[in-house]
Design a protein around this motif. Sequence first.
Motif, PDB file in Angstrom:
ATOM      1  N   CYS A  87      70.696  71.715 100.174  1.00 54.76           N
ATOM      2  CA  CYS A  87      69.942  70.632  99.558  1.00 54.76           C
ATOM      3  C   CYS A  87      68.775  70.212 100.441  1.00 54.76           C
ATOM      4  O   CYS A  87      68.946  70.055 101.642  1.00 54.76           O
ATOM      5  CB  CYS A  87      70.846  69.421  99.338  1.00 54.76           C
ATOM      6  SG  CYS A  87      72.323  69.793  98.365  1.00 54.76           S
ATOM      7  N   ARG A  88      67.602  70.031  99.814  1.00 59.94           N
ATOM      8  CA  ARG A  88      66.460  69.540 100.573  1.00 59.94           C
ATOM      9  C   ARG A  88      65.483  68.838  99.638  1.00 59.94           C
ATOM     10  O   ARG A  88      65.536  68.987  98.429  1.00 59.94           O
ATOM     11  CB  ARG A  88      65.775  70.653 101.349  1.00 59.94           C
ATOM     12  CG  ARG A  88      65.005  71.584 100.489  1.00 59.94           C
ATOM     13  CD  ARG A  88      64.118  72.471 101.322  1.00 59.94           C
ATOM     14  NE  ARG A  88      63.285  73.184 100.387  1.00 59.94           N
ATOM     15  CZ  ARG A  88      62.750  74.344 100.607  1.00 59.94           C
ATOM     16  NH1 ARG A  88      62.935  74.934 101.743  1.00 59.94           N
ATOM     17  NH2 ARG A  88      62.015  74.919  99.695  1.00 59.94           N
ATOM     18  N   ALA A  89      64.579  68.094 100.242  1.00 56.30           N
ATOM     19  CA  ALA A  89      63.594  67.346  99.469  1.00 56.30           C
ATOM     20  C   ALA A  89      62.590  68.297  98.832  1.00 56.30           C
ATOM     21  O   ALA A  89      62.223  69.317  99.407  1.00 56.30           O
ATOM     22  CB  ALA A  89      62.880  66.347 100.367  1.00 56.30           C
ATOM     23  N   GLY A  90      62.180  67.946  97.630  1.00 57.57           N
ATOM     24  CA  GLY A  90      61.169  68.726  96.914  1.00 57.57           C
ATOM     25  C   GLY A  90      60.459  67.831  95.921  1.00 57.57           C
ATOM     26  O   GLY A  90      60.888  66.699  95.672  1.00 57.57           O
ATOM     27  N   PRO A  91      59.374  68.321  95.341  1.00 58.66           N
ATOM     28  CA  PRO A  91      58.584  67.492  94.428  1.00 58.66           C
ATOM     29  C   PRO A  91      59.252  67.326  93.069  1.00 58.66           C
ATOM     30  O   PRO A  91      59.923  68.224  92.572  1.00 58.66           O
ATOM     31  CB  PRO A  91      57.280  68.275  94.293  1.00 58.66           C
ATOM     32  CG  PRO A  91      57.678  69.694  94.530  1.00 58.66           C
ATOM     33  CD  PRO A  91      58.793  69.647  95.538  1.00 58.66           C
ATOM     34  N   LEU A  92      59.051  66.153  92.490  1.00 58.31           N
ATOM     35  CA  LEU A  92      59.499  65.921  91.120  1.00 58.31           C
ATOM     36  C   LEU A  92      58.504  66.581  90.176  1.00 58.31           C
ATOM     37  O   LEU A  92      57.299  66.622  90.444  1.00 58.31           O
ATOM     38  CB  LEU A  92      59.578  64.428  90.816  1.00 58.31           C
ATOM     39  CG  LEU A  92      60.670  63.652  91.550  1.00 58.31           C
ATOM     40  CD1 LEU A  92      60.574  62.167  91.217  1.00 58.31           C
ATOM     41  CD2 LEU A  92      62.050  64.171  91.193  1.00 58.31           C
ATOM     42  N   VAL A  93      58.978  67.081  89.053  1.00 55.74           N
ATOM     43  CA  VAL A  93      58.142  67.738  88.065  1.00 55.74           C
ATOM     44  C   VAL A  93      57.494  66.686  87.179  1.00 55.74           C
ATOM     45  O   VAL A  93      58.140  65.717  86.767  1.00 55.74           O
ATOM     46  CB  VAL A  93      58.997  68.706  87.211  1.00 55.74           C
ATOM     47  CG1 VAL A  93      58.188  69.320  86.095  1.00 55.74           C
ATOM     48  CG2 VAL A  93      59.607  69.780  88.095  1.00 55.74           C
ATOM     49  N   ASN A  94      56.226  66.880  86.881  1.00 57.30           N
ATOM     50  CA  ASN A  94      55.520  66.009  85.953  1.00 57.30           C
ATOM     51  C   ASN A  94      56.101  66.251  84.560  1.00 57.30           C
ATOM     52  O   ASN A  94      56.002  67.358  84.039  1.00 57.30           O
ATOM     53  CB  ASN A  94      54.021  66.344  85.977  1.00 57.30           C
ATOM     54  CG  ASN A  94      53.203  65.528  85.009  1.00 57.30           C
ATOM     55  OD1 ASN A  94      53.717  64.896  84.097  1.00 57.30           O
ATOM     56  ND2 ASN A  94      51.899  65.548  85.202  1.00 57.30           N
ATOM     57  N   PRO A  95      56.727  65.261  83.928  1.00 55.36           N
ATOM     58  CA  PRO A  95      57.366  65.494  82.631  1.00 55.36           C
ATOM     59  C   PRO A  95      56.377  65.835  81.520  1.00 55.36           C
ATOM     60  O   PRO A  95      56.755  66.419  80.512  1.00 55.36           O
ATOM     61  CB  PRO A  95      58.091  64.175  82.341  1.00 55.36           C
ATOM     62  CG  PRO A  95      57.393  63.169  83.177  1.00 55.36           C
ATOM     63  CD  PRO A  95      56.878  63.892  84.383  1.00 55.36           C
ATOM     64  N   ASP A  96      55.102  65.503  81.702  1.00 52.92           N
ATOM     65  CA  ASP A  96      54.098  65.828  80.695  1.00 52.92           C
ATOM     66  C   ASP A  96      53.540  67.236  80.849  1.00 52.92           C
ATOM     67  O   ASP A  96      52.893  67.747  79.945  1.00 52.92           O
ATOM     68  CB  ASP A  96      52.940  64.824  80.763  1.00 52.92           C
ATOM     69  CG  ASP A  96      53.401  63.410  80.427  1.00 52.92           C
ATOM     70  OD1 ASP A  96      54.296  63.265  79.567  1.00 52.92           O
ATOM     71  OD2 ASP A  96      52.882  62.471  81.048  1.00 52.92           O
ATOM     72  N   GLN A  97      53.762  67.870  81.994  1.00 55.54           N
ATOM     73  CA  GLN A  97      53.264  69.216  82.244  1.00 55.54           C
ATOM     74  C   GLN A  97      54.188  69.886  83.268  1.00 55.54           C
ATOM     75  O   GLN A  97      54.035  69.688  84.468  1.00 55.54           O
ATOM     76  CB  GLN A  97      51.826  69.156  82.759  1.00 55.54           C
ATOM     77  CG  GLN A  97      51.236  70.493  83.151  1.00 55.54           C
ATOM     78  CD  GLN A  97      51.399  71.590  82.124  1.00 55.54           C
ATOM     79  OE1 GLN A  97      52.405  72.309  82.137  1.00 55.54           O
ATOM     80  NE2 GLN A  97      50.455  71.723  81.231  1.00 55.54           N
ATOM     81  N   PRO A  98      55.146  70.665  82.811  1.00 51.24           N
ATOM     82  CA  PRO A  98      56.118  71.279  83.722  1.00 51.24           C
ATOM     83  C   PRO A  98      55.513  72.167  84.802  1.00 51.24           C
ATOM     84  O   PRO A  98      56.165  72.435  85.798  1.00 51.24           O
ATOM     85  CB  PRO A  98      57.019  72.086  82.790  1.00 51.24           C
ATOM     86  CG  PRO A  98      56.874  71.438  81.466  1.00 51.24           C
ATOM     87  CD  PRO A  98      55.467  70.933  81.411  1.00 51.24           C
ATOM     88  N   CYS A  99      54.284  72.614  84.636  1.00 45.71           N
ATOM     89  CA  CYS A  99      53.638  73.413  85.679  1.00 45.71           C
ATOM     90  C   CYS A  99      53.204  72.548  86.864  1.00 45.71           C
ATOM     91  O   CYS A  99      52.853  73.076  87.906  1.00 45.71           O
ATOM     92  CB  CYS A  99      52.414  74.131  85.115  1.00 45.71           C
ATOM     93  SG  CYS A  99      52.837  75.578  84.120  1.00 45.71           S
ATOM     94  N   CYS A 100      53.207  71.250  86.679  1.00 49.29           N
ATOM     95  CA  CYS A 100      52.667  70.351  87.700  1.00 49.29           C
ATOM     96  C   CYS A 100      53.765  69.490  88.329  1.00 49.29           C
ATOM     97  O   CYS A 100      54.736  69.143  87.678  1.00 49.29           O
ATOM     98  CB  CYS A 100      51.623  69.435  87.077  1.00 49.29           C
ATOM     99  SG  CYS A 100      50.268  70.334  86.294  1.00 49.29           S
ATOM    100  N   ASP A 101      53.541  69.144  89.574  1.00 48.18           N
ATOM    101  CA  ASP A 101      54.410  68.198  90.256  1.00 48.18           C
ATOM    102  C   ASP A 101      53.822  66.805  90.057  1.00 48.18           C
ATOM    103  O   ASP A 101      52.694  66.650  89.602  1.00 48.18           O
ATOM    104  CB  ASP A 101      54.496  68.527  91.744  1.00 48.18           C
ATOM    105  CG  ASP A 101      55.076  69.916  91.988  1.00 48.18           C
ATOM    106  OD1 ASP A 101      55.860  70.383  91.148  1.00 48.18           O
ATOM    107  OD2 ASP A 101      54.726  70.516  93.004  1.00 48.18           O
ATOM    108  N   THR A 102      54.572  65.798  90.417  1.00 51.20           N
ATOM    109  CA  THR A 102      54.093  64.433  90.235  1.00 51.20           C
ATOM    110  C   THR A 102      53.187  63.979  91.368  1.00 51.20           C
ATOM    111  O   THR A 102      52.742  62.847  91.384  1.00 51.20           O
ATOM    112  CB  THR A 102      55.273  63.450  90.142  1.00 51.20           C
ATOM    113  OG1 THR A 102      56.043  63.560  91.332  1.00 51.20           O
ATOM    114  CG2 THR A 102      56.111  63.709  88.921  1.00 51.20           C
ATOM    115  N   GLY A 103      52.909  64.812  92.305  1.00 50.29           N
ATOM    116  CA  GLY A 103      52.086  64.420  93.446  1.00 50.29           C
ATOM    117  C   GLY A 103      52.962  64.265  94.664  1.00 50.29           C
ATOM    118  O   GLY A 103      53.556  65.228  95.123  1.00 50.29           O
TER     119      GLY A 103
END
Length: 123
Positions: A47-63
């Motif tokens: 387990c490790r930290a990673g970016p959350l997925v932008n729910p409006d565009q699965p190709c993108c992270d939330t920043g």
Amino acid sequence: MRRLAFALALVLLLVLLGAACSSTSTPGVGLMPSGPDPLACQVDTDCRAGPLVNPDQPCCDTGVDRAVFSVEYLAWRTRWKASHCADVECPMMPPPAPPLPCALAGRCAAGRCADTCDRSAAP
């Protein structure tokens, strides 16, 4: 209270992501159903930290928004994005409040990746 808000936001994101996964009409939109479980683990190092997925565009992270995921899922997501998202431009996302350090420290609890925020301090 902050942990509860974070947990609720993560659940909402996963629900929204699940809805986005059902859409496969546009290349790069929607996740492949063959992806590994984002929270499956056997030991803490899974387990490790990673970016959350932008729910409006699965190709993108939330920043800068991050959570704890399985290493296997994070590796799969990196490969998936490389093969499905080459032509996708991700929008700039507003930065959230910085997470507590415990929110980015992964551990495996009963086969599920979790953060360490619910661990009480040792006496």
